[in-house]
Design an enzyme around this catalytic site. Structure first.
Site, PDB file in Angstrom:
ATOM      1  N   LYS A 100      31.805  44.018  40.365  1.00  0.00           N
ATOM      2  CA  LYS A 100      31.525  45.461  40.459  1.00  0.00           C
ATOM      3  C   LYS A 100      31.457  46.106  39.075  1.00  0.00           C
ATOM      4  O   LYS A 100      30.526  46.840  38.760  1.00  0.00           O
ATOM      5  CB  LYS A 100      32.602  46.177  41.309  1.00  0.00           C
ATOM      6  CG  LYS A 100      32.752  45.619  42.718  1.00  0.00           C
ATOM      7  CD  LYS A 100      33.738  46.417  43.545  1.00  0.00           C
ATOM      8  CE  LYS A 100      35.184  46.357  43.076  1.00  0.00           C
ATOM      9  NZ  LYS A 100      35.803  45.011  43.155  1.00  0.00           N
ATOM     10  N   ARG A 115      39.687  35.468  33.730  1.00  0.00           N
ATOM     11  CA  ARG A 115      39.775  36.749  33.017  1.00  0.00           C
ATOM     12  C   ARG A 115      41.222  37.027  32.606  1.00  0.00           C
ATOM     13  O   ARG A 115      41.490  37.495  31.512  1.00  0.00           O
ATOM     14  CB  ARG A 115      39.254  37.894  33.886  1.00  0.00           C
ATOM     15  CG  ARG A 115      39.311  39.220  33.141  1.00  0.00           C
ATOM     16  CD  ARG A 115      38.764  40.374  33.939  1.00  0.00           C
ATOM     17  NE  ARG A 115      39.561  40.628  35.122  1.00  0.00           N
ATOM     18  CZ  ARG A 115      39.239  41.498  36.058  1.00  0.00           C
ATOM     19  NH1 ARG A 115      38.114  42.179  35.968  1.00  0.00           N
ATOM     20  NH2 ARG A 115      40.013  41.681  37.093  1.00  0.00           N
ATOM     21  N   ARG A 153      37.971  52.508  49.264  1.00  0.00           N
ATOM     22  CA  ARG A 153      38.600  51.237  49.632  1.00  0.00           C
ATOM     23  C   ARG A 153      39.232  51.279  51.007  1.00  0.00           C
ATOM     24  O   ARG A 153      39.768  50.271  51.461  1.00  0.00           O
ATOM     25  CB  ARG A 153      39.698  50.900  48.614  1.00  0.00           C
ATOM     26  CG  ARG A 153      39.220  50.128  47.410  1.00  0.00           C
ATOM     27  CD  ARG A 153      40.385  49.993  46.456  1.00  0.00           C
ATOM     28  NE  ARG A 153      40.480  48.681  45.903  1.00  0.00           N
ATOM     29  CZ  ARG A 153      40.028  48.358  44.692  1.00  0.00           C
ATOM     30  NH1 ARG A 153      39.441  49.242  43.936  1.00  0.00           N
ATOM     31  NH2 ARG A 153      40.177  47.142  44.245  1.00  0.00           N
ATOM     32  N   ARG A 170      45.685  40.912  46.611  1.00  0.00           N
ATOM     33  CA  ARG A 170      44.515  41.807  46.500  1.00  0.00           C
ATOM     34  C   ARG A 170      43.428  41.399  47.493  1.00  0.00           C
ATOM     35  O   ARG A 170      42.777  42.244  48.093  1.00  0.00           O
ATOM     36  CB  ARG A 170      43.960  41.764  45.067  1.00  0.00           C
ATOM     37  CG  ARG A 170      44.821  42.534  44.074  1.00  0.00           C
ATOM     38  CD  ARG A 170      44.606  42.055  42.650  1.00  0.00           C
ATOM     39  NE  ARG A 170      43.324  42.404  42.091  1.00  0.00           N
ATOM     40  CZ  ARG A 170      42.839  41.862  40.961  1.00  0.00           C
ATOM     41  NH1 ARG A 170      43.543  40.958  40.299  1.00  0.00           N
ATOM     42  NH2 ARG A 170      41.669  42.232  40.501  1.00  0.00           N
ATOM     43  N   ARG A 175      45.058  41.005  31.926  1.00  0.00           N
ATOM     44  CA  ARG A 175      45.250  42.027  32.972  1.00  0.00           C
ATOM     45  C   ARG A 175      46.353  41.551  33.915  1.00  0.00           C
ATOM     46  O   ARG A 175      46.289  40.437  34.448  1.00  0.00           O
ATOM     47  CB  ARG A 175      43.926  42.254  33.716  1.00  0.00           C
ATOM     48  CG  ARG A 175      43.863  43.665  34.300  1.00  0.00           C
ATOM     49  CD  ARG A 175      42.503  43.957  34.855  1.00  0.00           C
ATOM     50  NE  ARG A 175      42.582  44.177  36.286  1.00  0.00           N
ATOM     51  CZ  ARG A 175      41.592  44.602  37.034  1.00  0.00           C
ATOM     52  NH1 ARG A 175      40.432  44.864  36.499  1.00  0.00           N
ATOM     53  NH2 ARG A 175      41.748  44.780  38.333  1.00  0.00           N
TER      54      ARG A 175
HETATM   55  P1  AP5 Z   1      34.311  42.257  37.317  1.00  0.00           P
HETATM   56  O1  AP5 Z   1      32.945  42.751  37.042  1.00  0.00           O
HETATM   57  O2  AP5 Z   1      35.446  42.884  36.586  1.00  0.00           O
HETATM   58  O3  AP5 Z   1      34.606  42.314  38.894  1.00  0.00           O
HETATM   59  P2  AP5 Z   1      35.207  43.501  39.730  1.00  0.00           P
HETATM   60  O4  AP5 Z   1      34.634  43.378  41.096  1.00  0.00           O
HETATM   61  O5  AP5 Z   1      35.028  44.804  39.015  1.00  0.00           O
HETATM   62  O6  AP5 Z   1      36.723  43.022  39.725  1.00  0.00           O
HETATM   63  P3  AP5 Z   1      38.055  43.823  39.474  1.00  0.00           P
HETATM   64  O7  AP5 Z   1      39.128  42.796  39.384  1.00  0.00           O
HETATM   65  O8  AP5 Z   1      37.940  44.743  38.313  1.00  0.00           O
HETATM   66  O9  AP5 Z   1      38.113  44.586  40.811  1.00  0.00           O
HETATM   67  P4  AP5 Z   1      39.318  45.145  41.587  1.00  0.00           P
HETATM   68  O10 AP5 Z   1      38.639  45.780  42.724  1.00  0.00           O
HETATM   69  O11 AP5 Z   1      40.391  44.195  41.902  1.00  0.00           O
HETATM   70  O12 AP5 Z   1      39.979  46.073  40.477  1.00  0.00           O
HETATM   71  P5  AP5 Z   1      40.086  47.637  40.312  1.00  0.00           P
HETATM   72  O13 AP5 Z   1      40.220  47.865  38.879  1.00  0.00           O
HETATM   73  O14 AP5 Z   1      39.039  48.347  41.061  1.00  0.00           O
HETATM   74  O15 AP5 Z   1      34.301  40.682  37.121  1.00  0.00           O
HETATM   75  C1  AP5 Z   1      35.474  39.921  37.221  1.00  0.00           C
HETATM   76  C2  AP5 Z   1      35.358  38.734  36.243  1.00  0.00           C
HETATM   77  O16 AP5 Z   1      34.278  37.909  36.643  1.00  0.00           O
HETATM   78  C3  AP5 Z   1      35.049  39.166  34.795  1.00  0.00           C
HETATM   79  O17 AP5 Z   1      35.743  38.342  33.909  1.00  0.00           O
HETATM   80  C4  AP5 Z   1      33.531  38.978  34.677  1.00  0.00           C
HETATM   81  O18 AP5 Z   1      33.146  38.698  33.368  1.00  0.00           O
HETATM   82  C5  AP5 Z   1      33.312  37.796  35.606  1.00  0.00           C
HETATM   83  N1  AP5 Z   1      31.982  37.821  36.247  1.00  0.00           N
HETATM   84  C6  AP5 Z   1      31.294  38.898  36.709  1.00  0.00           C
HETATM   85  N2  AP5 Z   1      30.132  38.529  37.257  1.00  0.00           N
HETATM   86  C7  AP5 Z   1      30.078  37.167  37.166  1.00  0.00           C
HETATM   87  C8  AP5 Z   1      29.105  36.191  37.558  1.00  0.00           C
HETATM   88  N3  AP5 Z   1      27.966  36.529  38.151  1.00  0.00           N
HETATM   89  N4  AP5 Z   1      29.408  34.888  37.351  1.00  0.00           N
HETATM   90  C9  AP5 Z   1      30.572  34.514  36.723  1.00  0.00           C
HETATM   91  N5  AP5 Z   1      31.512  35.407  36.298  1.00  0.00           N
HETATM   92  C10 AP5 Z   1      31.265  36.718  36.524  1.00  0.00           C
HETATM   93  O19 AP5 Z   1      41.469  47.927  41.062  1.00  0.00           O
HETATM   94  C11 AP5 Z   1      42.701  47.452  40.568  1.00  0.00           C
HETATM   95  C12 AP5 Z   1      43.848  48.016  41.416  1.00  0.00           C
HETATM   96  O20 AP5 Z   1      43.854  49.454  41.309  1.00  0.00           O
HETATM   97  C13 AP5 Z   1      43.764  47.750  42.930  1.00  0.00           C
HETATM   98  O21 AP5 Z   1      44.302  46.500  43.259  1.00  0.00           O
HETATM   99  C14 AP5 Z   1      44.576  48.920  43.472  1.00  0.00           C
HETATM  100  O22 AP5 Z   1      45.956  48.692  43.344  1.00  0.00           O
HETATM  101  C15 AP5 Z   1      44.214  50.075  42.543  1.00  0.00           C
HETATM  102  N6  AP5 Z   1      43.054  50.837  43.031  1.00  0.00           N
HETATM  103  C16 AP5 Z   1      41.832  50.948  42.414  1.00  0.00           C
HETATM  104  N7  AP5 Z   1      41.014  51.716  43.141  1.00  0.00           N
HETATM  105  C17 AP5 Z   1      41.720  52.102  44.242  1.00  0.00           C
HETATM  106  C18 AP5 Z   1      41.390  52.878  45.382  1.00  0.00           C
HETATM  107  N8  AP5 Z   1      40.171  53.402  45.538  1.00  0.00           N
HETATM  108  N9  AP5 Z   1      42.349  53.067  46.317  1.00  0.00           N
HETATM  109  C19 AP5 Z   1      43.592  52.554  46.168  1.00  0.00           C
HETATM  110  N10 AP5 Z   1      43.954  51.794  45.119  1.00  0.00           N
HETATM  111  C20 AP5 Z   1      43.022  51.558  44.169  1.00  0.00           C
END
Ligand code: AP5
Length: 191
Positions: free
Chosen positions: A14, A128, A89, A145, A134
């Site tokens: 994402k 990562r 979410r 998660r 992280r």
């Molecule tokens: P990346 O692009 O970072 O993937 P992502 O889907 O953004 O993953 P995140 O881990 O950031 O998502 P998340 O939903 O867990 O975290 P968030 O910060 O939203 O890619 C991941 C890795 O893969 C990178 O190293 C990248 O380089 C690699 N990659 C990408 N594409 C690739 C490809 N095609 N091939 C190979 N490698 C690739 O949330 C974190 C926490 O915050 C949650 O757990 C929750 O506690 C809280 N939170 C956030 N939003 C909310 C909400 N709306 N409601 C409640 N709690 C929330």
């Protein structure tokens, strides 16, 4: 306005695809995860509360994130559109987002659902974690998660399918190829 929800499990790409979308379409990026991590690094009251949930891989309560979103949308009145990354979410968050956008006389244009297998998600996040440090990128928190994603977030797909806004994107393969299938969808909305 072009309002894109980029939807998918942790590690589905994402954030990576959001960066490319922002560059190409000049959208305003809203990542609730990034907002919360900034608050944690400031050790603000919000950050301290959020950290307790995030470190366990649980969701921060709806009212907290909905309030954050409401403030960001209100303070970004003039924008080409938004890219919502990691929000909504839960169903209440999805309903709240529709209302917030409606209040601003706009709506979600499309929901891009990134499809990636669990093994690949875990692999990406562990890799990562080794580089970025992280704190939620460890085996135990990743498992939590993913469980939270399937129990609380994935059901939103049905919500958007019913609205005719859900488009599935094959999220495995090169970042460039994935982006190219995304731009095909987005460009068809613009023309
Ligand atoms: P990346 O692009 O970072 O993937 P992502 O889907 O953004 O993953 P995140 O881990 O950031 O998502 P998340 O939903 O867990 O975290 P968030 O910060 O939203 O890619 C991941 C890795 O893969 C990178 O190293 C990248 O380089 C690699 N990659 C990408 N594409 C690739 C490809 N095609 N091939 C190979 N490698 C690739 O949330 C974190 C926490 O915050 C949650 O757990 C929750 O506690 C809280 N939170 C956030 N939003 C909310 C909400 N709306 N409601 C409640 N709690 C929330």
């Amino acid at each position: 306005m072009l309002n894109i929800v980029i939807f998918g499990a942790p590690g589905s790409g994402k954030g990576t695809q959001s960066e490319l979308l922002i560059e190409k379409y000049g959208l305003t990026h809203i990542s609730t995860g990034e907002v919360l991590r900034r608050e944690i690094s400031k050790q603000s009251e919000l950050g301290l509360k959020a950290e307790a949930y995030m470190s366990k891989g649980e969701l921060v309560p709806d009212f907290v994130v909905i309030d954050i979103l409401d403030n960001i949308i209100a303070s970004n009145g003039i924008s080409k559109g938004f890219i919502f990354d990691g929000f909504p979410r839960t169903l209440p968050q999805g309903e709240a987002l529709d209302k917030m956008l409606d209040k601003n006389r706009t709506a979600i244009s499309v929901v891009l659902s990134m499809d990636v297998e669990d093994a690949e998600l875990t692999d990406r996040l562990i890799k990562r974690g080794k580089i970025s440090g992280r704190s939620d990128d460890n085996h135990e928190t990743i498992a939590s998660r993913l469980k939270v994603y399937y129990n609380h977030t994935e059901p939103l797909k049905e919500f958007y399918k019913e609205q005719g806004k859900l488009v599935s994107i094959e999220g495995t393969g090169s970042i460039e190829n994935i982006f190219s299938s995304i731009t095909e969808v987005v460009d068809s909305l613009i023309v």
